[in-house]
Design a protein around this motif. Structure first.
Motif, PDB file in Angstrom:
ATOM      1  N   ARG A 316      11.022  -0.228  99.102  1.00  0.00           N
ATOM      2  CA  ARG A 316       9.873  -0.734  99.855  1.00  0.00           C
ATOM      3  C   ARG A 316      10.228  -0.948 101.319  1.00  0.00           C
ATOM      4  O   ARG A 316       9.428  -0.645 102.227  1.00  0.00           O
ATOM      5  CB  ARG A 316       9.402  -2.050  99.232  1.00  0.00           C
ATOM      6  N   TYR A 319      10.256   2.386 102.970  1.00  0.00           N
ATOM      7  CA  TYR A 319       8.894   2.907 103.136  1.00  0.00           C
ATOM      8  C   TYR A 319       8.209   2.272 104.341  1.00  0.00           C
ATOM      9  O   TYR A 319       7.589   2.971 105.154  1.00  0.00           O
ATOM     10  CB  TYR A 319       8.099   2.640 101.859  1.00  0.00           C
ATOM     11  N   GLU A 320       8.303   0.964 104.463  1.00  0.00           N
ATOM     12  CA  GLU A 320       7.636   0.289 105.580  1.00  0.00           C
ATOM     13  C   GLU A 320       8.196   0.718 106.922  1.00  0.00           C
ATOM     14  O   GLU A 320       7.471   0.728 107.930  1.00  0.00           O
ATOM     15  CB  GLU A 320       7.765  -1.223 105.411  1.00  0.00           C
ATOM     16  N   ALA A 539      -2.561   5.540  98.055  1.00  0.00           N
ATOM     17  CA  ALA A 539      -2.011   4.215  98.329  1.00  0.00           C
ATOM     18  C   ALA A 539      -3.059   3.261  98.869  1.00  0.00           C
ATOM     19  O   ALA A 539      -2.872   2.038  98.810  1.00  0.00           O
ATOM     20  CB  ALA A 539      -0.845   4.328  99.307  1.00  0.00           C
ATOM     21  N   MET A 559       4.536   2.020  97.378  1.00  0.00           N
ATOM     22  CA  MET A 559       3.552   1.873  98.453  1.00  0.00           C
ATOM     23  C   MET A 559       2.578   0.725  98.171  1.00  0.00           C
ATOM     24  O   MET A 559       2.099   0.077  99.110  1.00  0.00           O
ATOM     25  CB  MET A 559       2.801   3.186  98.642  1.00  0.00           C
TER      26      MET A 559
END
Length: 585
Positions: A316, A319-320, A539, A559
């Protein structure tokens, strides 16, 4: 012949009478059969030396002199050997080579001309090992070389440590005391120093990173989903280990990183020479990670060290930080989501309002009416990725199961819209997926049936889903495609035209995985962008339905986030009772 005991004894034979024979010689006797000369009898060795010479006595002085010279020769040999070991000449190094899957420790007069783990001995006789990468090789190496190095590391480490050393393969952060980093090996003259590179002057005199992690986007995997998960985990791992992160897209089969994402990370330091960047072991200062080394970097020991929640949070975090689509695609996603949510069927919404309702009342009745549509994202993976469930492991999960799960979650309300994303273009018009919309229409895959209905039967249609061999075969020249008829596998390396030669005098060959044609690269870029747009749209949904065997399904959970995916149950897996996982290893 029988003789009687009473017969008289036989008389001796007689010669014929003649004048030359006497009376005594007329009869035969034993002496007639004996030779005239006596038979030589064996003689015993004489106690006196022949020719009257005495035997030589042992000379103690000669024996002492011989032993003295022999000891001198042995001493000189050991002195020379000790001096050569002390000077760390490359002729005394041993290295590990591989022939297929057979590993041997081989003595050599020089360093090998290929990347490999290297076993060595210092002046004190202590054994160490390091990674040798020839300076003339460009970065990055082929993914097969990275996988080959990591597959040999454990064997050479055990060889150097000896049989008494216990294995620590299950410990993720185990530091091998016998390993010498490339920088230290060069400073101790075990490896040749890094040659000067003028490219360092172009990097604004940035200092060399103390530690780094380079994620190489290579051609080890045709899929884009596993690449994204590996990149996100590498980003978070680099932050935990205080490493500078670099992304290399030299051999990226989908083209350039900037084609899909806004920007790369920009550390405040520069990478060292290519020979310092190694794929294994994990304790190396400058680590290289790619899809080819997933089983060593993010394998069993990684999952034993970190919990599932920690691995999820690492993905995560990556991803961010990294999932930033280029502005045109990002704007398209936001505008399409807004349009789908606000496109409310007002006739159905107002039909449920009582006829005697006073619209001037201040009781906020309209707050009970959903101001916008809800979105349900459905991802259907086909192609060469089969479900984990034993029932469908040789086939695919039927589309009606996806739709039944969606209706179970939200019911038959008209305020919900169902968005479908799939690698199989036939799913968009499937009879078991009624009243569904494409997740995105910016880049759409067209099936052969669709093209035939539009009068374009000869067009390039996408049929059955994503298959890696079909992907590698996109845009190949016609002469290369003909090889398939002869039994040659695809993808392949094709010879350059006009018999071009490389520096070694060998005929050049083009690897269409890492060096595709212009047409193939355009098709790959379209597929990559369509995949990312599908993920970005799904998402944004309120509910997601997918199969965990697909990497896209795992990405969608990341996501959405841990709370939405597993606590609020917005992420729904239809592929049996299997749990979320980051990567297959």
């Amino acid at each position: 012949m029988l003789l009687s005991s009473r017969a008289s004894p036989p008389k001796p034979l007689r010669f014929g009478a003649s004048a030359s024979t006497s009376a005594s010689d007329r009869y035969l006797s034993i002496r007639q059969f004996l030779p005239s000369t006596p038979i030589p009898s064996p003689s015993l060795p004489s106690i006196l030396p022949r020719h009257g010479k005495k035997p030589p006595k042992l000379n103690s002085r000669k024996i002492v002199r011989g032993l003295f010279w022999l000891s001198c020769i042995i001493a000189i040999y050991y002195l020379v050997s000790f001096g050569r070991t002390k000077s760390h000449k490359l002729a005394e190094l041993t290295f590990l080579t591989s022939l297929g899957k057979v590993y041997e420790i081989v003595e050599a007069a020089e360093l090998p001309d290929h990347p490999t783990p290297l076993a060595l001995t210092d002046a004190k006789g202590k054994h160490h090992w390091t990674i040798s990468i020839p300076h003339e090789l460009p970065f990055p190496l082929p993914y097969t070389d990275y996988a080959d190095i990591c597959s040999q590391v454990d064997e050479v480490a055990r060889h150097v440590a000896g049989p008494r050393d216990k294995s620590h393969q299950s410990v993720y952060y185990h530091d091998d005391p016998n390993f010498i980093d490339v920088q230290e090996a060069q400073s101790q003259h075990f490896l040749p120093p890094e040659p000067y590179s003028p490219s360092h002057e172009k990097e604004h005199n940035l200092p060399v990173c103390e530690k780094s992690l380079t994620y190489v986007l290579d051609a080890a995997d045709a899929g884009l989903g596993s690449t994204l998960l590996g990149l996100w985990l590498s980003y978070s791992l680099a932050r935990r280990e205080d490493r500078a992160l670099f992304i290399d897209d030299t051999h990226f089969p989908y083209g350039q990183y900037s084609t899909f994402f806004a920007s790369k990370p920009s550390p405040s330091c520069r990478l060292p020479g290519p020979s310092h960047r190694v794929p294994c072991p994990h304790q190396a200062r400058h680590l290289v990670v790619s899809a080819a080394t997933t089983s060593w970097i993010f394998g069993e020991s990684f999952h034993n060290h970190f919990s599932q929640r920690e691995i999820f949070d690492m993905a995560r975090e990556g991803y961010e930080a990294l999932f930033k689509l280029r502005p045109q695609d990002e704007q398209y996603v936001l505008s399409r989501v807004e349009k789908l949510r606000k496109d409310v069927d007002t006739s159905i919404a107002t039909s449920s309002i009582p006829q005697d309702k006073d619209f001037d009342d201040d009781d906020d009745y309209w707050n009970d009416v959903p101001p916008e549509n809800g979105l349900v994202g459905i991802h259907i993976r086909r192609g060469d990725r089969h479900p984990f469930s034993l029932t469908y492991s040789q086939n695919y999960i039927p589309p009606e199961i996806y739709m039944a799960t969606a209706l179970k979650l939200v019911g038959q309300s008209s305020q919900w819209k169902f968005l479908v994303a799939s690698d199989d273009a036939d799913m968009y018009d499937h009879i078991d997926l009624p009243n569904t919309l494409r997740a995105q229409e910016r880049i759409s895959l067209a099936s052969k049936k669709k093209l035939a209905s539009m009068g374009q039967g000869g067009g390039l249609g996408w049929e059955g889903g994503f298959f890696k061999d079909v992907f590698w075969g996109l845009g190949l020249p016609q002469d290369v495609k003909e090889r398939k008829k002869w039994g040659s596998p695809m993808p392949m390396k094709a010879k350059h035209r006009f018999g071009e030669k490389d520096d070694d005098g060998r005929e050049k060959r083009r690897d269409y995985r890492t060096h595709p044609t212009k047409e193939a690269l355009q098709l790959r870029e379209l597929l990559g962008r369509a995949y990312l747009l599908d993920l970005a749209m799904l998402a944004q949904s309120d509910k997601v339905i997918c199969g965990v065997s697909a990497n896209a399904c795992r990405i969608l959970a990341v996501m959405l986030g841990w709370e939405r995916s597993f606590e609020k149950k917005d992420w729904n897996n239809v592929d049996g009772g299997y749990r979320w996982r980051a990567l297959d290893y």
